[in-house]
Scaffold this active site. Structure first.
Site, PDB file in Angstrom:
ATOM      1  N   GLN A 197       7.995  -9.429   7.643  1.00  9.37           N
ATOM      2  CA  GLN A 197       9.195  -8.944   6.959  1.00  9.37           C
ATOM      3  C   GLN A 197       9.801  -7.721   7.641  1.00  9.37           C
ATOM      4  OE1 GLN A 197       6.859  -8.254   3.247  1.00  9.37           O
ATOM      5  NE2 GLN A 197       8.177  -6.485   2.987  1.00  9.37           N
ATOM      6  N   SER A 227       9.419   5.607  -3.369  1.00  7.26           N
ATOM      7  CA  SER A 227       9.268   4.632  -2.285  1.00  7.26           C
ATOM      8  C   SER A 227       8.203   5.140  -1.322  1.00  7.26           C
ATOM      9  CB  SER A 227      10.596   4.489  -1.539  1.00  7.26           C
ATOM     10  OG  SER A 227      10.378   3.898  -0.274  1.00  7.26           O
ATOM     11  N   SER A 228       7.425   4.206  -0.766  1.00  3.17           N
ATOM     12  CA  SER A 228       6.406   4.608   0.215  1.00  3.17           C
ATOM     13  C   SER A 228       7.060   5.295   1.402  1.00  3.17           C
ATOM     14  CB  SER A 228       5.627   3.383   0.696  1.00  3.17           C
ATOM     15  OG  SER A 228       5.075   2.707  -0.402  1.00  3.17           O
ATOM     16  N   LYS A 246      13.326  -1.960  -8.249  1.00  3.84           N
ATOM     17  CA  LYS A 246      13.721  -1.134  -7.092  1.00  3.84           C
ATOM     18  C   LYS A 246      14.214  -2.032  -5.953  1.00  3.84           C
ATOM     19  CE  LYS A 246      13.251   2.231  -3.857  1.00  3.84           C
ATOM     20  NZ  LYS A 246      13.155   1.494  -2.616  1.00  3.84           N
ATOM     21  N   GLY A 286       0.812  -1.214   0.000  1.00  4.19           N
ATOM     22  CA  GLY A 286       0.000   0.000   0.000  1.00  4.19           C
ATOM     23  C   GLY A 286       0.842   1.260   0.000  1.00  4.19           C
ATOM     24  N   ALA A 287       0.196   2.397   0.359  1.00  6.18           N
ATOM     25  CA  ALA A 287       0.801   3.726   0.204  1.00  6.18           C
ATOM     26  C   ALA A 287       1.321   3.839  -1.232  1.00  6.18           C
ATOM     27  CB  ALA A 287       1.905   3.972   1.239  1.00  6.18           C
ATOM     28  N   GLY A 328       5.476   4.247  -8.840  1.00  4.88           N
ATOM     29  CA  GLY A 328       6.225   2.998  -9.018  1.00  4.88           C
ATOM     30  C   GLY A 328       5.273   1.813  -9.028  1.00  4.88           C
ATOM     31  N   HIS A 329       4.378   1.781  -8.029  1.00  4.60           N
ATOM     32  CA  HIS A 329       3.377   0.707  -7.983  1.00  4.60           C
ATOM     33  C   HIS A 329       2.484   0.763  -9.228  1.00  4.60           C
ATOM     34  CE1 HIS A 329       3.977   1.391  -3.483  1.00  4.60           C
ATOM     35  NE2 HIS A 329       4.274   0.123  -3.616  1.00  4.60           N
TER      36      HIS A 329
HETATM   37  P1  AMP Z   1       6.074  -2.346  -1.619  1.00  3.90           P
HETATM   38  O1  AMP Z   1       4.693  -1.783  -1.507  1.00  3.90           O
HETATM   39  O2  AMP Z   1       7.144  -1.394  -1.215  1.00  3.90           O
HETATM   40  O3  AMP Z   1       6.210  -3.706  -1.007  1.00  3.90           O
HETATM   41  O4  AMP Z   1       6.317  -2.564  -3.178  1.00  3.90           O
HETATM   42  C1  AMP Z   1       5.455  -3.348  -3.942  1.00  3.90           C
HETATM   43  C2  AMP Z   1       6.078  -3.553  -5.309  1.00  3.90           C
HETATM   44  O5  AMP Z   1       6.291  -2.298  -5.929  1.00  3.90           O
HETATM   45  C3  AMP Z   1       7.448  -4.260  -5.231  1.00  3.90           C
HETATM   46  O6  AMP Z   1       7.533  -5.186  -6.291  1.00  3.90           O
HETATM   47  C4  AMP Z   1       8.398  -3.123  -5.413  1.00  3.90           C
HETATM   48  O7  AMP Z   1       9.635  -3.503  -5.961  1.00  3.90           O
HETATM   49  C5  AMP Z   1       7.625  -2.230  -6.375  1.00  3.90           C
HETATM   50  N1  AMP Z   1       8.144  -0.860  -6.317  1.00  3.90           N
HETATM   51  C6  AMP Z   1       8.304  -0.081  -5.226  1.00  3.90           C
HETATM   52  N2  AMP Z   1       8.872   1.092  -5.552  1.00  3.90           N
HETATM   53  C7  AMP Z   1       9.096   1.047  -6.883  1.00  3.90           C
HETATM   54  C8  AMP Z   1       9.681   1.940  -7.826  1.00  3.90           C
HETATM   55  N3  AMP Z   1      10.164   3.124  -7.459  1.00  3.90           N
HETATM   56  N4  AMP Z   1       9.736   1.551  -9.114  1.00  3.90           N
HETATM   57  C9  AMP Z   1       9.264   0.339  -9.503  1.00  3.90           C
HETATM   58  N5  AMP Z   1       8.705  -0.548  -8.670  1.00  3.90           N
HETATM   59  C10 AMP Z   1       8.628  -0.211  -7.379  1.00  3.90           C
END
Ligand code: AMP
Length: 273
Positions: free
Chosen positions: A58, A182-183, A146, A28-29, A33-34
């Site tokens: 994690q 990044s979140s 990322k 979430g958040a 990127g997401h």
């Molecule tokens: P997270 O919510 O941080 O667990 O990320 C969920 C997915 O989004 C993971 O596969 C991350 O690698 C991807 N992700 C997060 N930030 C980025 C970004 N800046 N660019 C591309 N993918 C991202």
């Protein structure tokens, strides 16, 4: 768009589905990127599912589990606009049981770099991703470059445990100032963000030197460190695509990874050479 919180309900819903399923697991958040992962899933599949779940296993003791940004309403809006079919928001009570069978990250790839700094982190990542795969049975699952080591370990888990899913690596997305999205960027003050920009700058500098012929990891490390004086550097790592350290950069087979703290915000970034 359907919002499903119950595992059984999702399984029943998917039982009647014919066609491919694209899956984007997130905590979430959501940011751009997401969204880039979601867009790809929507484009390439008959049905797209985004999971939103802040996975406790994690996070290490003392990390930001409690204060990790949670923005359910905004996330749902983003998913709706992006044409997601199902948002899956499981609850911890249903996801985790007592004294569970565990997935342990491989001894090498799971315990260097991020795994060394955050021991047990990847066990938690693999545990939740495998559970989600078993619930969703995706045709394709989308992960960002990322989190390069995470992506590597998920690809390895899928291979080693013979899981029937196509893992799709997606490009790292940056903000207009160059910072990797990044979140956790919401934790950065304006001043900290300015300091954090040294991280993408150092990677860019290394990439530029490599394209002018510099291959020596020792020399490239010196070049990068010049830029990284305002952050608390945890590591600069030059590895091949199996996360083994290298001495010379090899085009199309190398990765440069940086982890650094700015104040108490820990950031990771990388570039694929
Ligand atoms: P997270 O919510 O941080 O667990 O990320 C969920 C997915 O989004 C993971 O596969 C991350 O690698 C991807 N992700 C997060 N930030 C980025 C970004 N800046 N660019 C591309 N993918 C991202």
């Amino acid at each position: 768009m359907e919002i499903i919180k119950d595992i059984q309900k999702l399984k029943e819903r998917l039982r009647i589905h014919v066609g491919t399923i694209g899956f984007v697991p997130t905590m979430g958040a959501l940011h751009r990127g997401h969204v880039s992962l979601i867009d790809r899933s929507v484009e390439e599949n008959d049905l797209s599912i985004v999971s939103i779940y802040v996975n406790p296993t994690q996070f290490l003791p003392g990390e930001d589990l409690q204060k990790y940004p949670r923005r359910e309403e905004a996330d749902l809006k983003i998913c709706k606009v992006a044409d997601v079919d199902i948002v899956f928001m499981p609850q911890s009570e249903e996801i985790y049981g007592k004294d569970e069978v565990k997935i342990i990250a491989p001894r090498y790839g799971g315990f260097v770099l991020e795994g060394f700094r955050r021991p047990g982190h990847f066990d938690g990542v693999l545990q939740i991703v495998s559970k989600l795969f078993h619930i969703v049975h995706p045709t394709r699952a989308y992960f960002g470059k990322k989190d390069a080591q995470q992506l590597y370990l998920i690809q390895k888990m899928v291979r080693d445990l013979m899981m029937d899913v196509d893992v799709v690596p997606c490009e790292l997305m940056r903000d207009s100032d160059g910072l990797a999205l990044s979140s956790r960027n919401v934790y950065l003050s304006d001043d900290a963000r300015q300091k954090a920009l040294a991280i993408p700058r150092s990677l860019k500098k290394a990439a530029k030197s490599i394209s002018s012929g510099q291959k020596s990891v020792e020399k490239l490390t010196v070049i990068m460190k010049e830029t990284l004086c305002d952050v608390e550097l945890e590591y600069i790592a030059f590895v091949d695509r199996d996360f083994h350290p290298i001495q010379e950069v090899e085009i199309k087979n190398s990765l440069i990874l940086v982890a650094a703290k700015v104040g108490n915000v820990r950031l990771i970034d990388n570039i694929w050479i």
